[in-house]
Design an enzyme around this catalytic site. Structure first.
Site, PDB file in Angstrom:
ATOM      1  N   SER A  63       0.843  -1.205   0.000  1.00 53.31           N
ATOM      2  CA  SER A  63       0.000   0.000   0.000  1.00 53.31           C
ATOM      3  C   SER A  63       0.874   1.250   0.000  1.00 53.31           C
ATOM      4  O   SER A  63       0.391   2.344  -0.302  1.00 53.31           O
ATOM      5  CB  SER A  63      -0.919   0.013   1.227  1.00 53.31           C
ATOM      6  OG  SER A  63      -0.195  -0.228   2.414  1.00 53.31           O
ATOM      7  N   GLU A 200      -9.601  -9.376   3.047  1.00 54.92           N
ATOM      8  CA  GLU A 200      -9.893  -7.957   2.752  1.00 54.92           C
ATOM      9  C   GLU A 200     -11.168  -7.824   1.924  1.00 54.92           C
ATOM     10  O   GLU A 200     -11.370  -8.549   0.935  1.00 54.92           O
ATOM     11  CB  GLU A 200      -8.706  -7.338   1.989  1.00 54.92           C
ATOM     12  CG  GLU A 200      -8.963  -5.874   1.613  1.00 54.92           C
ATOM     13  CD  GLU A 200      -7.717  -5.107   1.204  1.00 54.92           C
ATOM     14  OE1 GLU A 200      -6.607  -5.683   1.225  1.00 54.92           O
ATOM     15  OE2 GLU A 200      -7.870  -3.910   0.863  1.00 54.92           O
TER      16      GLU A 200
HETATM   17  O1  KIV Z   1      -0.559  -3.385   1.457  1.00 52.86           O
HETATM   18  C1  KIV Z   1      -1.170  -3.343   2.539  1.00 52.86           C
HETATM   19  O2  KIV Z   1      -1.048  -2.401   3.320  1.00 52.86           O
HETATM   20  C2  KIV Z   1      -2.046  -4.454   2.847  1.00 52.86           C
HETATM   21  C3  KIV Z   1      -2.976  -4.298   4.012  1.00 52.86           C
HETATM   22  C4  KIV Z   1      -4.051  -3.343   3.701  1.00 52.86           C
HETATM   23  C5  KIV Z   1      -3.517  -5.605   4.472  1.00 52.86           C
HETATM   24  O3  KIV Z   1      -2.032  -5.440   2.190  1.00 52.86           O
END
Ligand code: KIV
Length: 283
Positions: A63, A200
């Site tokens: 992310s 998710e």
């Molecule tokens: O990339 C990320 O931060 C994630 C989380 C939202 C689980 O995969």
């Protein structure tokens, strides 16, 4: 050190997996001894704050492609970038369990690619586990890494690396065929040795069914309260972007507004000659 000053216990893949206990260990009704709190972090300052606050898992998520680099998806993130951010976060983590995301196309083309990428995240980044998105199609890699001594966290449901396949960041598992596929994916990950699975963007009932079906601990995000734990992106939890508030997020601070106010006050003080004052000046 006095008994009462004991540092928090180091969290590991083994200690976290053991929280999916049995009734004789004082479990909650859903089977977990104590819910697991996870949060993302991408640098030493925030990783240290989360660690000292007693968060169980610090996830260096891909992310970061969106919240740190400003891309519209996680797809551009590279293994080098994940190694860099994991290494920085690792310097702030003492008690929490440190997990690093395997970025898009670092593991999908072959098991060998995946083993090499995971090796770099552990060896150069200091990760204690890696996270992969997908289910049946990554089960062979999960098994291989687990046998090689690298704990693996799975990730099912609305997996952001499949954003184009889904036609956007959309809730998954509403229709029966999707529901069955996601459940089968979670089972395949657990059978292959995953100690934890992020769920998710799925309806609550599906997350509850997965949590009941697998021995791995489940960590939900936009998946309701029945998972064994929860994870949030730190920027969402802290309100760093005041304009972004999806339904599944609860903001525990408004740091975006606080930071904007602080920057404006600083700029006004500089322009008016109020900063630095005598107390900030060496004679
Ligand atoms: O990339 C990320 O931060 C994630 C989380 C939202 C689980 O995969």
């Amino acid at each position: 050190m006095a008994d009462t000053d004991k540092a928090p216990r180091k969290q590991t893949a083994v200690s976290l997996r053991a929280r999916k206990g049995s009734a004789d260990k004082g479990t909650t009704d859903k089977g977990t001894t104590e819910k697991i709190a996870a949060v993302t972090a991408y640098d030493v300052a925030f990783a240290r704050l989360a660690d000292r606050a007693g968060v169980d898992i610090v996830l260096v998520g891909d992310s970061l492609g969106m919240v740190v680099q400003g891309h519209g998806s996680t797809l551009p993130v590279t293994v080098d970038e994940m190694v860099y951010h994991t290494r920085n976060a690792a310097r702030g983590v003492a008690s929490a369990h440190l997990v690093a995301d395997m970025p898009f196309m670092s593991y999908q083309a072959s098991v060998e690619d995946g083993v090499r990428a995971a090796g770099r995240l552990v060896k150069e980044g200091g990760a204690e586990a890696v996270k992969v998105e997908g289910g049946v199609e990554v089960a062979e890699l999960v098994g291989r890494l687990t046998r090689l001594g690298v704990p693996v966290m799975g990730h099912v449901g609305m997996t952001p690396q499949s954003v184009h396949q889904f036609g956007g960041f959309k809730l998954q598992g509403r229709v029966e065929e999707q529901r069955q596929r996601i459940l089968a994916d979670a089972r395949a990950l657990a059978d292959a040795g995953a100690y934890a699975i992020v769920i998710e963007g799925v309806p609550r009932a599906l997350a509850a069914a997965i949590t009941a079906a697998v021995p791995a601990v489940t960590i939900g995000i936009g998946a309701g309260p029945d998972c064994d734990g929860q994870v949030l992106v730190m920027h969402d939890l802290l309100g760093l972007d005041p304009a972004w508030k999806p339904r599944f997020v609860r903001r525990y601070a408004e740091l975006g507004q606080a930071a904007a106010k602080a920057f404006a006050a600083y700029a006004a003080d500089v322009r008016a000659g109020r900063f630095p004052g005598d107390e900030e000046t060496f004679e």
